[in-house]
Structure formats: structure tokens, C-alpha cells
Design a protein around this motif. Structure first.
Motif, mmCIF file in Angstrom:
data_model
loop_
_atom_site.group_PDB
_atom_site.id
_atom_site.type_symbol
_atom_site.label_atom_id
_atom_site.label_comp_id
_atom_site.label_asym_id
_atom_site.label_seq_id
_atom_site.Cartn_x
_atom_site.Cartn_y
_atom_site.Cartn_z
ATOM 1 N N LEU A 98 40.741 48.635 34.349
ATOM 2 C CA LEU A 98 41.455 49.312 33.247
ATOM 3 C C LEU A 98 41.755 48.334 32.026
ATOM 4 C CD1 LEU A 98 43.735 51.746 35.201
ATOM 5 C CD2 LEU A 98 41.537 52.372 34.256
ATOM 6 N N GLN A 99 41.464 49.084 30.757
ATOM 7 C CA GLN A 99 42.278 48.079 29.715
ATOM 8 C C GLN A 99 43.491 47.933 29.784
ATOM 9 O OE1 GLN A 99 40.405 46.559 27.244
ATOM 10 N NE2 GLN A 99 38.381 47.409 27.888
ATOM 11 N N LEU A 105 38.714 32.632 39.996
ATOM 12 C CA LEU A 105 37.480 32.988 39.514
ATOM 13 C C LEU A 105 38.131 34.633 38.680
ATOM 14 C CD1 LEU A 105 34.412 32.451 39.430
ATOM 15 C CD2 LEU A 105 34.122 34.328 41.074
ATOM 16 N N PHE A 106 38.745 35.371 39.433
ATOM 17 C CA PHE A 106 39.206 36.691 38.811
ATOM 18 C C PHE A 106 39.916 36.482 37.603
ATOM 19 C CE2 PHE A 106 38.617 38.659 43.385
ATOM 20 C CZ PHE A 106 37.159 38.549 43.206
ATOM 21 N N LEU A 107 40.870 35.500 37.842
ATOM 22 C CA LEU A 107 41.715 35.438 36.584
ATOM 23 C C LEU A 107 41.020 34.694 35.327
ATOM 24 C CD1 LEU A 107 44.616 33.660 38.440
ATOM 25 C CD2 LEU A 107 44.817 35.494 36.858
ATOM 26 N N MET A 108 39.790 34.018 35.560
ATOM 27 C CA MET A 108 39.247 33.384 34.624
ATOM 28 C C MET A 108 38.344 34.559 33.927
ATOM 29 S SD MET A 108 40.079 30.239 34.200
ATOM 30 C CE MET A 108 40.783 28.963 35.193
ATOM 31 N N VAL A 165 36.168 43.555 34.901
ATOM 32 C CA VAL A 165 37.630 43.195 35.272
ATOM 33 C C VAL A 165 38.517 42.828 33.978
ATOM 34 C CG1 VAL A 165 39.183 41.575 36.395
ATOM 35 C CG2 VAL A 165 37.068 42.456 37.653
ATOM 36 N N GLN A 166 39.354 43.378 33.880
ATOM 37 C CA GLN A 166 40.568 43.181 32.710
ATOM 38 C C GLN A 166 41.765 42.690 32.995
ATOM 39 O OE1 GLN A 166 39.652 44.118 29.298
ATOM 40 N NE2 GLN A 166 37.482 44.173 29.991
ATOM 41 N N ARG A 167 42.139 42.942 34.201
ATOM 42 C CA ARG A 167 43.461 42.557 34.602
ATOM 43 C C ARG A 167 43.606 41.451 35.612
ATOM 44 N NH1 ARG A 167 47.020 48.014 34.693
ATOM 45 N NH2 ARG A 167 46.145 49.045 32.928
ATOM 46 N N GLN A 179 38.102 36.123 30.222
ATOM 47 C CA GLN A 179 36.956 36.062 29.429
ATOM 48 C C GLN A 179 36.535 37.446 29.009
ATOM 49 O OE1 GLN A 179 32.581 34.908 30.997
ATOM 50 N NE2 GLN A 179 33.114 36.936 31.364
ATOM 51 N N ASN A 180 36.907 38.382 29.803
ATOM 52 C CA ASN A 180 36.408 39.751 29.191
ATOM 53 C C ASN A 180 37.398 40.179 28.262
ATOM 54 O OD1 ASN A 180 34.571 39.553 31.079
ATOM 55 N ND2 ASN A 180 35.590 40.997 32.856
#
Lengths: 499, 411
Positions: A175-176, B155-158, B409-411, B162-163
Motif C-alpha cells: 500500500l502507498q 533488501l526489503f528496506l532498500m 513494496v512501498q513500506r 527505491q520504489n
């Protein structure tokens, strides 16, 4: 890539190993190696407490019995590499509160015949002695329940956390920022899938663990060579036949230890009231035979001490039934002149002397400290004649005397000499190999006789009742005396203190 | 996002956080991520050279730092976000048992706890079965899973950063593929025992390699915004490993355990890296070609079978078949031939470190060093090749799915 835990945890686990593990070794149930000899000008007593697992840490203690040393070093040497295949030696540190006692820990990385090279340096010069040991895995540690419960609780916490994170990832991560949406259903489905995948992975892990454990028990844990024993009647004699049952690869070539390929002991059960020390002859590559002395019929525990060509030592065990002897006019003609036996009721626990044939008497002289498990002691005996004067002891198999110690239940057995419980043959093999590197190497096994007494250094491995047979040669005849020893339970405290 | 189950509503007045500059914690986490494989490689070298170790060896310290630094950083992030976070920061977080922090932070914390669990388990294991001088063991696997958790969390944080970044900002995209390269290196370390050059004509090597490598490379390629993501990922793996291959032997080291069959006098390096850059280039080319294909137009009134064929799932599955087959073909052709060189006397130099990776306890003769191993136990056959290819296809499909998810992934 290994991560070690806190030292306290290691000590607790080591304590558990020692308390709960049933050990089988070259000397049954008595894994510690004790040795006395000369390291150059220094008389030393060396005790090696091997680890229950391989690779594992062995504890080495070196006591300088006379004089003092400036530096004591210890070095593990494998039979096939010699000292050339060993790293720089470790310096043994003085033990606090003890005079002339040094200790060190050495890693034994592989199974097989090893030795500890002990070097002593001081004002009297330098000296080396070699203590042969077996490096084998003898224990399998059970995980304590509380320990397993803690790990399980931690594991459950991690598993539940992971499933929750998967749910969060599916529900919110895409989610944004600031966006609110209901993704409860896909989150629940993903969490269900995560539970299934995690369960499968844990099941796979369990299967892997079980296969490692099975491999350890079946292939890595030390298993003594299998032997079969039987008795047949032949020409009025009873012949004991011992057969090494493993195939040619499982029964390495033997070398003689103080002149005999096999030192075989028989103890009648359950009373321990008949005992024999025999030296069977090799009839075929894997068959050894000996004429039985006039032992009473019954069930016997059989122990056979052998030394492999590599220097590895084993005590082979079996059970054998001695049948009732046929009526014969002649006495048994023993196959070896050094065979000896004793068939009579044992002593009471308080008896410290025993009458022998020819008016001789064997006396057990009390040690300075009471017997205690896992603590070095000196078992001192004396043979006196009818006048109470010390008898002249002749060399029996190249030494002053032999002692055999067996626990009541047969779980502990050891064959002792005044120099300890090592195999002289094994030591000699290591010396011969090392002479290729150091031609002038001299190793003196044992110490000069201690007056008119015979002294056997030993460490009782656990509390309990033991029987001790002492064998000496006087006036051309081998005499066997028997004593009882009781090691009290309180020694567990001593063990904990040592750790 | 599943449109049927998602009811999206914008929160009135909430400003969506858009990262303009890289937060400082990214660099700290990056350092932690690099510490893990470098510490493990150093530790493997330590065990191969010196043998004896303690809790406090520098190699162990570096590995622990790799777990502790990201763990503590993310713990701090979680506390800060939940208790003191701005509305923007809390809006860019996910919930875990009522607490809020970025998804990657929770994964890192989970990984650190798993690494901690492995310590008492490993200690008990050593007491029960002896010190295991090998990489693949159950407690080491728990440790590796923890390390994987830490690196994946980073990786998920990066990737979330990025996104959320502007398209023209390449820093976050670069950091993302850098961490993917670190993950690739970690996977390769775990497979070390089956991946030595002398084992590269045995089936086990190809079966084991067919799973993690295409997965990471393809996931990175799908999620990254860079033009050559798989190539850069493989390049990071090779660069880090080559650094250790060339630097470790510069330091003196002697065995401190017996028996010593191979008297090494300098730190033993790892083996020369796999040439993963070659199949990575193939993956990037294929992915670029795939992106240029016109997107299928699915009309609402199209028959069901047509909608299925044109759906993303089926297209990705077909792409996975191509990617998996190409990866396996290129990878095998490369390693099969390169390993012949690596085991030859020509590679016996500082650059290729041929045979230099053998530990002090290696008993092999000179002839043994220059021949392939395990050929009889694990023969390479057409059947094995097909099995490895199927494994690579499945890994590629999982990689595409993971990459697709990460790209959102945004968060």
C-alpha cells in the motif's frame, strides 16, 4: 562457522556429559588415561581426560613428581603424521593452589590412535615423554528437557513471528504510505500458506537431524570390535577359543604388549569370586586359544586387551560359560607360563590384607586421602613374608606387578600397571615413528620402584563398589591377591569442584 | 494487489513520504549486510588455516556485527517509528502485534533473533556430536536462515526506498542490487562444499546451483529499475568474493590443530567465484526483450481461456521456463569448461587461486588436486541435467513472483 556459547553453558553441558553419559572405551567405562614416567630428568604423572566426542577438547594435567619445571608444553600427535603433522605445542599453565601441577586443553580433531607429547623444561634440563591415547567418540549427549523446552519456546516465538510478518507483508507492504485498504483475506491465505511451508521445512529439518543422529550412532560412535568366545573339552583340558568376528578390514593387525598379543581376563559373575589372567596364542589370523585353568563352572565376563599396529588399543568384551570340568587326574597344563588365576571368595570391604600361598601376605596400604571419583589416587600394596618382611618381587611380564579393577556390575574395567593404564606397545610405536624425526629421542616408561611397595596410579571414574586383583611374582610363582574398594557418592561434589 | 479484495481509500490530509535523500540508516544497514558474508568467509578461512577458534575471533566478531548492527538499528527504527514517528513515517510502516515499523525492519529483527537462537543450539550440537568442521549442519542452517532474514530485511528496506524514490534517482536502485549481490554471495557460501572447482563436473553441484542462483538473479532483475540488474548483482557477488580471494592470502597463518596434512602458511582463500555474470547477462537480455514485447490487451468480453493465456501469471510462467532453461544451459556451459581451467596447473597462481582453497587437514595428493571429484558418486547425466533445469525453472518462477512483489513494496 561455529558460534560458541558462554563458558558457563559449556561447563554445564560438560557436567551433564560426565554425569549421564555411559562410556565405553579401550578400558571399559574408565576413559581417563593415567601415566607415570620420566620426561628426561623429571618424573611426571600425566592424566588425559579425553572428550566424549570427536572433534572435542581433551583435558591434560601434568604433575611434576620431583623437582620443578619452568615450562611444560603438550602436543597432540596422530599416529600417521608424527609430530611433523602437528602444530606448535601448547603451554600448560600452572594450576592455582597446586604445586608442580600444570594443565592444558587440546583439541582432538580426528578419531584413531593419538599420543600426547609432554615436554618439560627446567633447571635440570629438558625432557620428553609420550602418552598414547585413543581418540574416539564415546558419548551421545541427550538434550536436557529444560534446555529443549527453552529452545522450543524460542523456536515457536520465531515461527509465530514469521507468520505474522508474512501477514503484515501481504496486508500492508504494497500500500502507498498513508493508504488504507482491507486485505484481510489474502493476508490470512498467505499466513496459512506460510504455516504449511514452515511446517514442511521444520519436518525436513527434523528428518535431517535424525539422519545426522543415526549416522553418529551407527558410524561415528566408537564400537569395539566384536568377539565370540567358546569353550571346548580336548584331551581332558578345557580350551577357551576367542574369535575376532569382524572381517579383515575390521580387525587390524595386533602387536604384542609386554610380550603378549592378547591379555585376557575372566571374571565370574555375579560374585566376582573367580578370576583368571591368560595370554591366548594366535592359532589363525582371527582365532586365539588358551588352556583354561581349573576355574569353577559358571558365567564369566571376558575382557581382552589388545593393541593395534597403529597404536590404537581396545578392550574386547564377551560373555562365556565355563562348563563343569570333566574328572581328570592331571592338572591343567596352561598354554602360557605367565597365566595365573584365583578361585576363592572375595574379601570383605574392610579387609586390607590377604593371605597368599607360601606364607606370604598381601597388604593394601591406605592412601593419604580417601578414595574419590575422578580424582587421582595411588593404590599402594605390599607383599610380606611370614616374618613380616617385604618379599622380593620378581619381574612379572616386565614389571613389578599388575592390577585389574572391575566394578561390581562390570561397567568399569581397567588393567593397571605401576606406570598407569597405557599400552607400552602403543607408546613404543609412537617412539619408533618419532625417531625418524628425532633420532636421540628416549622415552622411559614408568618410574623407579618405590621401595618395597607396588604403587598403581589410578582415577576411579565413578562412585560405586569395585574389586581389585593384584598380581605379583614371588619365588617363581605368580600370586593373585584380591581386595574390595568402595568409592563414596560424595565424590560427585569433587567432580563438580574440578569442573 | 488483489482488486477484488482490496478497498483502497486515501487518508485525507496524509502526505505520502517520498524519499529525496538516502537516510543514514541505509548505509549502516548496508555495512551490516556486507559484514555477514565477509565474516563467514573469513571464518571459513580461519577454520581452514588455523583451525582452533574461540567465541572472540575477529572473524566471529565481524559475523556477529553483521547480525547485531542491523538488528539494533532496526530495533531502534521500530521504537522510533512506533513511539516517536512522524505521521509520514508511521504511514510508511506495517503493523506487527500492534507495533509499527517498516516491513524490512521486522524481518531484520526476526533474522537477528534467529541468529541468536542458533548460538545455544550450535553449542549443544558441538557437545553432542563434536565440533562440526563443515558448513552444512542443522544449527548452522538455523544461523544461515537468521543471516538470510537480516539480509532479506535490508533488501526489503532498500527496495521500498527505491520504489518510493523518484525514477531518476539511481542510488536506492543501486543499493538494492548491491544487497541482492550480498544475498547471492551468502547462498554461494552455503553451497561451498559442493561448489569447489573440482566438484563442478559432478551432478550435485548443478542440482544445488540450479535453485538459489536463478532465484536471486531473476528476482533482482524483476524488481530493479536499473538496466542491467542481474549483471550488477552477479558483479557484486564476484567482486566481494574476489576481494577475499586476493586479500586473505596476504596474511600469514599457521595451523594450530593436528593432524596437519597440508602445511599452509598463509590464510586459505575461498575458491575463485562462479562466473555467474555470464548467465546474469543472458537473464538481463531476456528480461529486456520481454519488457519490449507489447502488453496483451485483454478485453472484458474475451473468452475465459483467452484471458487466462494472456494473464500475467501465465506469461510469467512461460518466461520462467525460458529463463530457467537459458540459465541452466549458459551456467553449465560456462562452469563445465571454466572449471577445467581452474583445476589445471595453469590456474595455480594468486589470481585464480587454483587449489589454494584446500585446508590444512586436506590429505589430497598433487594428482588429486588436479582432477575432478565425486564423478562416480554424483555422475552428470541427461536426466540430472533435466532435473536441474526443472529446478531452475521453478526457481525462476519463484524469483519472478518475488521480484514482482518486491517491485510493489512501498513500506
Amino acid at each position: 562457522m561455529d558460534v560458541e556459547g558462554p563458558a558457563l553453558m559449556r561447563r554445564l553441558l560438560l557436567l551433564l556429559v560426565l554425569l549421564f553419559a555411559g562410556r565405553v572405551h579401550a578400558h571399559i567405562g574408565s576413559p581417563n588415561v593415567i601415566y607415570e614416567g620420566l620426561a628426561g630428568p623429571y618424573p611426571v604423572r600425566v592424566i588425559v581426560r579425553p572428550p566424549g566426542v570427536v572433534p572435542g577438547l581433551a583435558e591434560i594435567s601434568v604433575r611434576i613428581l620431583q623437582g620443578s619445571a619452568d615450562r611444560v608444553t603438550v602436543l597432540p600427535v596422530r599416529y600417521d603424521t608424527g609430530s611433523k603433522g602437528s602444530p606448535a605445542p601448547d603451554v600448560a599453565r600452572p594450576v592455582k593452589g597446586e604445586a608442580n601441577l600444570y594443565s592444558a586443553e587440546l583439541w582432538l580433531m580426528t578419531s584413531g590412535a593419538h599420543s600426547i607429547f609432554v615436554n618439560v623444561e627446567g633447571v635440570a634440563g629438558k625432557g620428553t615423554t609420550i602418552v598414547p591415547i585413543n581418540s574416539v567418540a564415546t558419548t551421545r549427549l541427550e538434550m536436557p528437557k529444560w534446555y529443549g523446552a527453552v529452545l522450543l519456546a524460542f523456536g515457536i516465538f520465531l515461527a509465530v513471528s514469521l507468520v505474522t510478518i508474512v501477514g503484515s507483508a501481504v496486508r500492508e507492504s504494497m500500500l502507498q504510505p498513508g493508504e488504507v485498504a482491507s486485505r484481510r483475506r489474502p493476508a490470512l491465505i498467505s499466513m496459512g500458506c506460510a504455516v504449511v511451508v514452515l511446517s514442511l521445512l521444520l519436518l525436513g529439518g527434523r528428518k535431517w537431524w535424525n539422519s545426522v543422529d543415526s549416522d553418529y550412532r551407527n558410524n561415528r560412535l566408537y564400537k569395539p570390535e566384536q568377539v565370540g568366545a567358546s569353550i571346548r573339552q580336548e584331551g581332558g583340558q578345557q580350551i577357551l577359543r576367542v574369535e575376532r568376528l569382524d572381517g579383515p578390514r575390521g580387525r587390524p593387525r595386533l602387536i604384542p604388549d609386554h610380550g603378549k598379543l592378547m591379555h585376557l581376563f575372566l571374571v565370574r559373575t555375579p560374585g566376582q569370586d573367580a578370576f583368571a589372567h591368560l595370554h591366548p596364542e594366535r592359532k589363525e589370523a582371527h582365532i586365539y586359544e588358551s588352556v583354561l585353568p581349573e576355574l569353577p563352572e559358571g558365567e564369566y565376563r571376558l575382557y581382552a586387551d589388545v593393541t593395534h599396529e597403529s597404536g590404537f588399543t581396545q578392550t574386547l568384551t564377551a560373555k562365556v560359560t565355563v562348563p563343569k570340568r570333566e574328572a581328570v587326574s592331571a592338572r591343567a597344563q596352561l598354554s602360557d607360563a605367565d597365566d595365573a588365576w584365583l578361585a576363592r571368595d572375595g574379601q570383605g570391604s574392610s579387609a586390607k590384607s590377604m593371605d597368599l600361598s607360601g606364607g606370604l601376605k598381601a597388604e593394601w596400604l591406605s592412601a593419604a586421602a580417601p578414595l574419590s571419583a575422578n580424582r587421582e589416587t595411588s593404590l599402594t600394596f605390599r607383599i610380606v613374608d611370614t616374618n613380616g618382611m617385604p618379599a622380593v618381587l620378581e619381574s612379572y611380564l616386565g614389571m613389578q606387578g599388575h592390577a585389574v579393577i572391575e566394578a561390581r556390575d562390570g561397567t568399569v574395567f581397567t588393567h593397571l600397571h605401576p606406570f598407569g593404564n597405557i599400552s607400552m606397545a602403543s607408546q613404543q610405536r609412537f617412539v619408533e615413528r618419532e625417531r625418524k624425526n628425532r633420532q636421540n629421542l628416549e622415552v622411559v616408561c614408568g618410574l623407579p620402584n618405590k621401595g618395597d611397595s607396588i604403587v598403581f596410579p589410578y582415577e576411579f571414574p565413578r562412585p560405586g563398589d569395585y574389586r581389585i586383583w593384584v598380581q605379583v611374582k614371588v619365588a617363581g610363582e605368580i600370586r593373585t591377591a584380591v581386595f574390595d574398594a568402595s568409592v563414596p557418592e560424595k565424590s560427585t561434589g569433587a567432580l563438580a569442584a574440578r569442573l | 494487489m488483489n482488486a477484488s479484495s482490496a478497498i483502497a481509500t486515501a487518508v485525507p490530509g496524509t502526505r505520502v513520504e517520498r524519499a529525496g535523500t538516502l537516510p543514514a540508516y541505509c548505509y549502516i544497514l548496508l555495512f551490516g549486510a556486507v559484514c555477514i558474508p565477509m565474516g563467514v568467509l573469513w571464518d571459513v578461512s580461519w577454520h581452514s588455516t588455523i583451525g582452533r577458534d574461540t567465541f572472540w575471533t575477529p572473524a566471529h566478531m565481524l559475523t556477529y556485527l553483521g547480525g547485531l548492527i542491523p538488528g539494533l538499528t532496526c530495533g531502534w527504527m521500530a521504537l522510533k517509528t512506533h513511539f516517536f514517528g512522524s505521521p509520514e513515517q508511521r504511514a510508511a510502516s506495517v503493523s506487527f502485534w500492534g507495533f509499527r515499523a517498516p516491513l524490512g525492519a521486522w524481518v531484520v529483527i526476526w533474522g537477528t533473533f534467529t541468529m541468536l537462537l542458533s548460538a545455544p543450539f550450535d553449542d549443544w550440537w558441538h557437545n553432542a556430536y563434536g565440533l562440526d568442521v563443515k558448513i552444512l549442519s542443522p544449527p548452522h542452517t538455523v544461523l544461515a536462515v537468521g543471516m538470510l532474514g537480516v539480509a532479506l530485511g535490508i533488501l526489503f528496506l532498500m527496495v521500498s526506498w527505491q520504489n518510493r524514490s523518484a525514477e531518476e534517482n539511481p542510488v536506492a536502485a543501486l543499493l538494492f542490487v548491491f544487497v541482492a549481490g550480498v544475498l547471492l554471495l551468502m547462498a554461494s557460501i552455503f553451497l561451498t562444499e559442493a561448489s569447489l572447482p573440482n566438484s563442478q563436473h559432478a551432478s550435485r553441484f548443478y542440482l544445488m546451483s540450479s535453485r538459489p542462483y536463478p532465484l536471486y538473479l531473476i528476482a533482482a532483475a524483476r524488481a530493479s529499475r536499473l538496466r542491467w540488474p542481474a549483471t550488477i548483482t552477479a558483479g557484486v557477488y564476484m567482486t566481494l568474493l574476489l576481494f577475499m580471494v586476493w586479500v586473505l592470502p596476504l596474511f600469514e597463518g599457521h595451523p594450530r590443530l593436528a593432524p596437519v596434512y597440508n602445511p599452509v602458511d598463509h590464510m586459505v582463500p575461498p575458491a575463485f567465484p562462479l562466473l555467474l555474470i555470464v548467465p546474469a547477462i543472458a537473464i538481463d537480455l531476456l528480461m529486456r526483450f520481454y519488457k519490449r514485447l507489447p502488453a496483451p490487451v485483454i478485453t472484458p468480453d474475451a473468452p475465459r481461456w483467452k484471458r487466462i493465456i494472456k494473464s500475467g501469471f501465465l506469461r510469467d510462467s512461460l518466461l520462467a521456463v525460458v529463463l530457467g532453461a537459458v540459465f541452466m544451459g549458459v551456467f553449465m556451459a560456462t562452469q563445465w569448461n571454466f572449471s577445467k581451467f581452474l583445476i589445471s596447473p595453469a590456474a595455480d597462481n594468486w589470481f585464480f587461486a587454483g587449489g589454494h582453497f584446500l585446508p590444512y587437514y586436506s590429505r589430497g595428493s598433487e594428482t588429486w588436486r588436479h582432477r575432478f571429484w565425486d564423478m562416480e558418486e554424483y555422475p552428470m547425466t541427461m536426466r540430472v541435467y533435466l532435473l536441474a533445469t526443472i529446478g531452475a525453472i521453478i526457481a525462476a518462477r519463484i524469483g519472478l513472483g518475488l521480484g514482482k512483489w518486491m517491485s510493489r513494496v512501498q513500506r
